[in-house]
Design a protein around this motif. Sequence first.
Motif, mmCIF file in Angstrom:
data_model
loop_
_atom_site.group_PDB
_atom_site.id
_atom_site.type_symbol
_atom_site.label_atom_id
_atom_site.label_comp_id
_atom_site.label_asym_id
_atom_site.label_seq_id
_atom_site.Cartn_x
_atom_site.Cartn_y
_atom_site.Cartn_z
ATOM 1 N N LEU A 125 -56.835 -41.437 17.050
ATOM 2 C CA LEU A 125 -56.722 -42.118 15.753
ATOM 3 C C LEU A 125 -55.251 -42.301 15.382
ATOM 4 C CD1 LEU A 125 -58.902 -41.488 12.643
ATOM 5 C CD2 LEU A 125 -56.436 -41.720 12.421
ATOM 6 N N LEU A 126 -54.462 -41.265 15.598
ATOM 7 C CA LEU A 126 -53.035 -41.367 15.272
ATOM 8 C C LEU A 126 -52.361 -42.430 16.125
ATOM 9 C CD1 LEU A 126 -52.376 -37.550 14.959
ATOM 10 C CD2 LEU A 126 -52.185 -39.206 13.092
ATOM 11 N N ARG A 127 -52.736 -42.507 17.399
ATOM 12 C CA ARG A 127 -52.164 -43.506 18.303
ATOM 13 C C ARG A 127 -52.603 -44.910 17.884
ATOM 14 N NH1 ARG A 127 -54.927 -42.740 23.062
ATOM 15 N NH2 ARG A 127 -54.087 -40.635 23.088
ATOM 16 N N ALA A 128 -53.891 -45.061 17.607
ATOM 17 C CA ALA A 128 -54.432 -46.380 17.276
ATOM 18 C C ALA A 128 -53.848 -46.923 15.982
ATOM 19 C CB ALA A 128 -55.954 -46.299 17.163
ATOM 20 N N GLU A 129 -53.604 -46.043 15.041
ATOM 21 C CA GLU A 129 -53.085 -46.500 13.754
ATOM 22 C C GLU A 129 -51.602 -46.849 13.851
ATOM 23 O OE1 GLU A 129 -54.720 -46.963 10.886
ATOM 24 O OE2 GLU A 129 -56.675 -46.344 11.623
ATOM 25 N N GLY A 130 -50.942 -46.466 14.966
ATOM 26 C CA GLY A 130 -49.525 -46.783 15.134
ATOM 27 C C GLY A 130 -48.685 -46.252 13.995
ATOM 28 N N LEU A 131 -48.867 -44.991 13.701
ATOM 29 C CA LEU A 131 -48.263 -44.410 12.511
ATOM 30 C C LEU A 131 -46.842 -43.939 12.767
ATOM 31 C CD1 LEU A 131 -51.469 -42.430 11.781
ATOM 32 C CD2 LEU A 131 -50.669 -44.402 10.500
ATOM 33 N N GLY A 132 -46.163 -43.625 11.702
ATOM 34 C CA GLY A 132 -44.813 -43.079 11.805
ATOM 35 C C GLY A 132 -44.865 -41.576 12.026
ATOM 36 N N PRO A 133 -43.866 -40.857 11.520
ATOM 37 C CA PRO A 133 -43.784 -39.417 11.724
ATOM 38 C C PRO A 133 -45.044 -38.696 11.236
ATOM 39 C CG PRO A 133 -41.798 -40.265 10.678
ATOM 40 C CD PRO A 133 -42.776 -41.396 10.708
ATOM 41 N N GLU A 147 -52.918 -19.886 17.288
ATOM 42 C CA GLU A 147 -54.039 -20.772 17.628
ATOM 43 C C GLU A 147 -53.868 -22.134 16.957
ATOM 44 O OE1 GLU A 147 -54.143 -18.404 15.492
ATOM 45 O OE2 GLU A 147 -55.417 -18.884 13.782
ATOM 46 N N ASP A 148 -53.325 -22.123 15.742
ATOM 47 C CA ASP A 148 -53.124 -23.390 15.027
ATOM 48 C C ASP A 148 -51.902 -24.138 15.564
ATOM 49 O OD1 ASP A 148 -55.311 -22.799 13.425
ATOM 50 O OD2 ASP A 148 -54.092 -21.858 11.871
ATOM 51 N N LEU A 149 -50.832 -23.395 15.810
ATOM 52 C CA LEU A 149 -49.625 -24.047 16.334
ATOM 53 C C LEU A 149 -49.883 -24.628 17.726
ATOM 54 C CD1 LEU A 149 -46.692 -24.776 15.884
ATOM 55 C CD2 LEU A 149 -46.042 -22.510 16.750
ATOM 56 N N ALA A 150 -50.598 -23.876 18.563
ATOM 57 C CA ALA A 150 -50.903 -24.382 19.908
ATOM 58 C C ALA A 150 -51.723 -25.665 19.821
ATOM 59 C CB ALA A 150 -51.658 -23.318 20.712
ATOM 60 N N CYS A 151 -52.716 -25.673 18.954
ATOM 61 C CA CYS A 151 -53.565 -26.866 18.808
ATOM 62 C C CYS A 151 -52.756 -28.034 18.254
ATOM 63 C CB CYS A 151 -54.752 -26.541 17.896
ATOM 64 S SG CYS A 151 -55.904 -27.901 17.705
ATOM 65 N N ALA A 152 -51.900 -27.761 17.285
ATOM 66 C CA ALA A 152 -51.069 -28.825 16.710
ATOM 67 C C ALA A 152 -50.151 -29.428 17.786
ATOM 68 C CB ALA A 152 -50.237 -28.259 15.561
ATOM 69 N N GLU A 153 -49.532 -28.559 18.577
ATOM 70 C CA GLU A 153 -48.637 -29.065 19.635
ATOM 71 C C GLU A 153 -49.425 -29.849 20.686
ATOM 72 O OE1 GLU A 153 -45.385 -25.439 19.180
ATOM 73 O OE2 GLU A 153 -46.531 -25.614 21.030
ATOM 74 N N TYR A 154 -50.624 -29.378 20.975
ATOM 75 C CA TYR A 154 -51.481 -30.081 21.953
ATOM 76 C C TYR A 154 -51.832 -31.484 21.439
ATOM 77 C CZ TYR A 154 -55.665 -31.053 24.747
ATOM 78 O OH TYR A 154 -56.594 -31.636 25.567
ATOM 79 N N ILE A 155 -52.263 -31.564 20.205
ATOM 80 C CA ILE A 155 -52.592 -32.882 19.638
ATOM 81 C C ILE A 155 -51.346 -33.765 19.630
ATOM 82 C CG2 ILE A 155 -53.298 -34.105 17.537
ATOM 83 C CD1 ILE A 155 -55.094 -31.626 16.914
ATOM 84 N N GLY A 156 -50.221 -33.165 19.253
ATOM 85 C CA GLY A 156 -48.969 -33.928 19.240
ATOM 86 C C GLY A 156 -48.632 -34.512 20.599
ATOM 87 N N ARG A 157 -48.807 -33.722 21.644
ATOM 88 C CA ARG A 157 -48.556 -34.225 23.007
ATOM 89 C C ARG A 157 -49.556 -35.316 23.380
ATOM 90 N NH1 ARG A 157 -46.803 -30.948 27.048
ATOM 91 N NH2 ARG A 157 -46.923 -32.852 28.285
ATOM 92 N N ARG A 158 -50.822 -35.127 22.964
ATOM 93 C CA ARG A 158 -51.864 -36.093 23.370
ATOM 94 C C ARG A 158 -51.727 -37.452 22.700
ATOM 95 N NH1 ARG A 158 -57.914 -33.981 24.247
ATOM 96 N NH2 ARG A 158 -58.147 -36.156 24.898
ATOM 97 N N ILE A 159 -50.981 -37.512 21.622
ATOM 98 C CA ILE A 159 -50.776 -38.834 21.009
ATOM 99 C C ILE A 159 -50.123 -39.768 22.026
ATOM 100 C CG2 ILE A 159 -49.567 -40.104 19.190
ATOM 101 C CD1 ILE A 159 -49.742 -37.537 17.482
ATOM 102 N N ASP A 160 -49.206 -39.209 22.803
ATOM 103 C CA ASP A 160 -48.481 -40.039 23.783
ATOM 104 C C ASP A 160 -49.073 -39.976 25.178
ATOM 105 O OD1 ASP A 160 -46.596 -40.901 21.892
ATOM 106 O OD2 ASP A 160 -45.521 -38.998 22.097
ATOM 107 N N ASP A 161 -49.825 -38.936 25.469
ATOM 108 C CA ASP A 161 -50.330 -38.748 26.834
ATOM 109 C C ASP A 161 -51.701 -38.073 26.764
ATOM 110 O OD1 ASP A 161 -50.906 -38.095 29.424
ATOM 111 O OD2 ASP A 161 -49.181 -36.769 29.719
ATOM 112 N N ASP A 162 -52.748 -38.864 26.972
ATOM 113 C CA ASP A 162 -54.107 -38.329 26.801
ATOM 114 C C ASP A 162 -54.486 -37.339 27.895
ATOM 115 O OD1 ASP A 162 -56.263 -38.356 24.997
ATOM 116 O OD2 ASP A 162 -57.478 -39.479 26.436
ATOM 117 N N ASP A 163 -53.668 -37.264 28.962
ATOM 118 C CA ASP A 163 -54.014 -36.387 30.097
ATOM 119 C C ASP A 163 -53.314 -35.033 30.040
ATOM 120 O OD1 ASP A 163 -55.694 -38.275 31.188
ATOM 121 O OD2 ASP A 163 -54.048 -39.289 32.222
ATOM 122 N N VAL A 164 -52.728 -34.705 28.922
ATOM 123 C CA VAL A 164 -52.040 -33.412 28.817
ATOM 124 C C VAL A 164 -53.015 -32.281 29.145
ATOM 125 C CG1 VAL A 164 -50.905 -31.810 27.232
ATOM 126 C CG2 VAL A 164 -50.465 -34.265 27.064
#
Length: 231
Positions: A125-133, A147-164
Amino acid sequence: MGQRFVGIGELTEVPRVAVVVDVMRAFTLAAWAFARGAERIVLASSEEEALALKESRPGWLALKDGPPAAGFDAVNSPGLIKSAELSGRTVVQKTTAGTVGALAVADAPLVLCASFVVAGATARLLRAEGLGPVTFVVTGAGGRADEDLACAEYIGRRIDDDDVEAAPYLRRARASRAAADLTDGVRLGYRGVHPDDVELCLEVDRFSFAMVARREESLMVLRPAGEHAGW
Ligand SMILES: O=C(O)[C@H](CS(=O)(=O)O)OP(=O)(O)O
Ligand SMILES: [Mg+2]
């Protein structure tokens, strides 16, 4: 796309795009509630507000973390909600970290609530919406819950690379204090925890929807959303 990772108490301004992360257990629970048919989840600021909302709206259910309590219909346990029948229901949720984090960014134009079970859909969704920061709100332990920081970083990486690769992030979550506390809770027979809770919180992409929270009249309401949030 710029990213920052902050605890609830570190929010100094209203972000434009906020992803509020609570792996254990609020936003894993929320996703399961939608999977079980819930129409919407109202995020309450206190147990009193949750009960008052339930009392004033016929058919609404109230849920909180901790042990079962008078007036509440359910607890913050994915393992327990997994078999509930919630078709068409409105669930009012109040927890220690997740719901507090979402309410802290209620004025943001886009608020997503996330955990591993909706990680891919959230990133898409974040990728599709082409959002800013994107501001990731790490809800647990003053922003230090791994657990929350790891998940946040994972989602952050997946915005640019779905195969993380998910494994390193899941290892951190599995080793977290919150996971240990839940495991201890099961061992000690605490009510309000289920033996499957930790594993259910570590299922990457269990669901294909993201979860968008927005103000509806005076309430902060969470709903499932596809790739386009329509915000
Ligand atoms: O129910 C949970 O797992 C927690 C409660 S606590 O932080 O363990 O006391 O709430 P949440 O808001 O889902 O982190
Ligand atoms: Mg938590």
